[in-house]
Write an enzyme that holds these catalytic residues in place. Structure first.
Site, PDB file in Angstrom:
ATOM      1  N   ARG A 134       0.783  -1.109  -0.025  1.00 15.29           N
ATOM      2  CA  ARG A 134       0.056   0.022   0.352  1.00 15.29           C
ATOM      3  C   ARG A 134       0.886   1.130  -0.384  1.00 15.29           C
ATOM      4  O   ARG A 134       0.205   2.254  -0.392  1.00 15.29           O
ATOM      5  CB  ARG A 134      -0.346   0.604   1.015  1.00 15.29           C
ATOM      6  N   TYR A 168     -13.783  15.637 -15.889  1.00 16.07           N
ATOM      7  CA  TYR A 168     -14.729  14.847 -16.443  1.00 16.07           C
ATOM      8  C   TYR A 168     -15.551  14.336 -15.533  1.00 16.07           C
ATOM      9  O   TYR A 168     -15.567  15.051 -14.172  1.00 16.07           O
ATOM     10  CB  TYR A 168     -13.385  13.886 -15.684  1.00 16.07           C
ATOM     11  N   ASP A 200      -5.459  17.113 -15.331  1.00 13.98           N
ATOM     12  CA  ASP A 200      -6.272  16.452 -15.706  1.00 13.98           C
ATOM     13  C   ASP A 200      -5.433  16.283 -17.261  1.00 13.98           C
ATOM     14  O   ASP A 200      -5.354  16.680 -18.105  1.00 13.98           O
ATOM     15  CB  ASP A 200      -8.120  15.898 -16.177  1.00 13.98           C
ATOM     16  N   LYS A 250      -6.559   4.589 -19.978  1.00 12.76           N
ATOM     17  CA  LYS A 250      -6.924   4.858 -21.068  1.00 12.76           C
ATOM     18  C   LYS A 250      -5.580   5.182 -21.727  1.00 12.76           C
ATOM     19  O   LYS A 250      -4.874   3.890 -22.106  1.00 12.76           O
ATOM     20  CB  LYS A 250      -7.473   6.721 -21.157  1.00 12.76           C
TER      21      LYS A 250
HETATM   22  C1  LIG Z   1     -11.524   8.110 -17.673  1.00 13.23           C
HETATM   23  C2  LIG Z   1     -11.011   9.428 -17.348  1.00 13.23           C
HETATM   24  C3  LIG Z   1     -11.213   9.726 -15.728  1.00 13.23           C
HETATM   25  C4  LIG Z   1     -11.439   8.632 -14.270  1.00 13.23           C
HETATM   26  O1  LIG Z   1     -10.485   7.840 -15.215  1.00 13.23           O
HETATM   27  P1  LIG Z   1     -10.825   6.143 -14.229  1.00 13.23           P
HETATM   28  O2  LIG Z   1      -8.899   5.136 -14.117  1.00 13.23           O
HETATM   29  O3  LIG Z   1     -12.083   5.411 -14.778  1.00 13.23           O
HETATM   30  O4  LIG Z   1     -11.099   6.355 -12.462  1.00 13.23           O
HETATM   31  C5  LIG Z   1     -10.654  11.176 -15.279  1.00 13.23           C
HETATM   32  N1  LIG Z   1     -10.154  11.897 -16.343  1.00 13.23           N
HETATM   33  C6  LIG Z   1     -10.508  11.913 -17.940  1.00 13.23           C
HETATM   34  C7  LIG Z   1     -11.115  12.526 -19.041  1.00 13.23           C
HETATM   35  C8  LIG Z   1     -11.084  10.205 -18.067  1.00 13.23           C
HETATM   36  O5  LIG Z   1     -11.573   9.958 -19.358  1.00 13.23           O
END
Ligand SMILES: *Cc1c(COP(=O)(O)O)cnc(C)c1O
Length: 393
Positions: free
Chosen positions: A67, A120, A192, A217
């Site tokens: 962790r 998001y 982000d 992603k």
């Molecule tokens: C999918 C996504 C997230 C969240 O990510 P997870 O891995 O699904 O928790 C955050 N920001 C953007 C732009 C996303 O497309």
């Protein structure tokens, strides 16, 4: 944490692809294994009581508990820190694990956040609804003009939350002016960068404090792992983000880290192909008589294309478009006729995906029906044919 990886790596000065392939890996320390070993272990042993005691002073050369840190995860963290031009990175169990940890690291009860409205949606919900329980309030602003964001700043503003291109509409925020104004006021910026990945954009170079990723992603790239990352340069922020990780426990699993390392090997070539196919399909749609608008920042017709070119070295393949026929039926008809594009959430994997709805645009007066495409790695002509036939009468 990445600090367990030797600092004097001879490959620090290599290019992006070289670093994806080699940075942070110490193969001769692992029997020469080319693929990094997967340390699928929860805990680690100590040779004696004195070494065990030093663990509390955090002076121990040994790992302690997964962790808190793990050698496989540390290779990934070292690599991502370098790719994002940061000095440290921390892995999380999901993008939302990373985002909530980065936000929590910057706020306390009574604090105020300024956030870009088209972020998001779960991030929006976390800021708008969840955090108010703890006395943290957020003002959402459109944000394509730095003055919009700065006008919303209050005496208690601790954080400016950014995402560019924005969710759904792919609007571009001018990063440097926002980040430098925030810094002058002692406000932390969180960004982000999931859409662009470090291959196309490094927000830390524009003065942003913390970069967050949904590594689910493009970084993973194979739709087989859910993961997140936080990257930064500031030591105090590193300490706070690690505290969030350890106490909330959204820890990246070593096997997920191992899969992300495999994904990173091909990030550059994948992004080049995503860019090429994505632009080709976006250009086709922009010329099509049934299409009203295409929201792709790589198109010369995008209102912020010039700004986009100053921040992005290239363009990812997630974008939306609107049909002239703004009916639910027309949108559903297109989606139902697609054969190669699957209907599914998420994006960034090898496979092409489509979704549609009215939920993408938070600051428009009327709800618009938008179709969102993620252009995958299939043969470009096959993808074009699929989109073409789905638009036929
Ligand atoms: C999918 C996504 C997230 C969240 O990510 P997870 O891995 O699904 O928790 C955050 N920001 C953007 C732009 C996303 O497309």
């Amino acid at each position: 944490m990445a600090e367990h990886v030797a600092k004097n790596d001879p490959l620090t000065s290599g290019g992006f692809e070289t670093q994806c392939a080699h940075y942070g890996e110490h193969r001769l320390a692992h029997g020469g294994a080319v693929a990094p070993p997967l340390y699928q272990t929860s805990n680690f042993v100590y040779p004696d009581a004195e070494a065990f005691e030093r663990r509390l002073l955090r002076q121990s050369p040994y790992y302690d508990y997964t962790r808190v840190g793990n050698p496989t995860t540390a290779v990934l963290e070292a690599k991502l820190a370098v790719l994002e031009h940061g000095t440290w990175a921390r892995g999380f169990a999901s993008g939302m694990g990373a985002i909530t940890a980065a936000i929590n690291a910057c706020v306390e009860s009574g604090a105020h956040v300024v956030a870009v409205a088209n972020c998001y949606p779960p991030t929006h919900e976390y800021l708008e609804q969840y955090l108010t329980r703890f006395g943290v309030t957020t003002t959402f602003v459109h944000g394509t003009q730095p003055s919009d964001l700065l006008a919303a700043v209050q005496d208690n503003t601790r954080l400016i939350y950014l995402e560019s291109p924005t969710f759904g509409l792919n609007e571009i925020l001018p990063i440097e002016p926002i980040a430098s104004a925030a810094r002058q006021r002692g406000i932390v910026t969180v960004f982000d960068n999931s859409w662009a990945t470090p291959y196309f954009q490094c927000p830390l170079d524009f003065g942003v404090d913390l970069v967050v990723h949904s590594a689910t992603k493009y970084i993973g790239g194979h739709s087989d792992v859910v993961a997140g990352m936080v990257v930064g340069r500031d030591e105090e922020l590193r300490r706070r983000v690690c505290r969030e990780a350890e106490l909330h426990g959204a820890t990246l699993d070593p096997f997920a880290a191992w899969l992300l390392l495999r994904g990173l090997r091909t990030l550059a070539v994948r992004m080049e192909q995503h860019q090429r196919s994505g632009l080709e399909i976006a250009r086709f749609l922009a010329r099509h008589p049934k299409v009203a608008q295409v929201y792709h920042p790589g198109l010369e017709s995008h209102p912020q294309h010039t700004l986009a070119r100053t921040q992005l070295r290239g363009f990812a393949s997630l974008f939306s478009f609107a049909l002239h026929d703004q009916s639910r039926e027309a949108t559903h008809r297109f989606l139902n006729r697609l054969r190669l594009f699957s209907l599914a959430v998420s994006w960034g994997g090898y496979e092409s995906l489509a979704t549609g709805g009215t939920f993408f645009d938070r600051h428009a007066s009327g709800a618009r029906w938008l179709i969102r495409l993620h252009v995958g790695l299939e043969t470009t002509a096959d993808l074009l044919n699929d989109v073409r036939q789905a638009l036929e009468d």
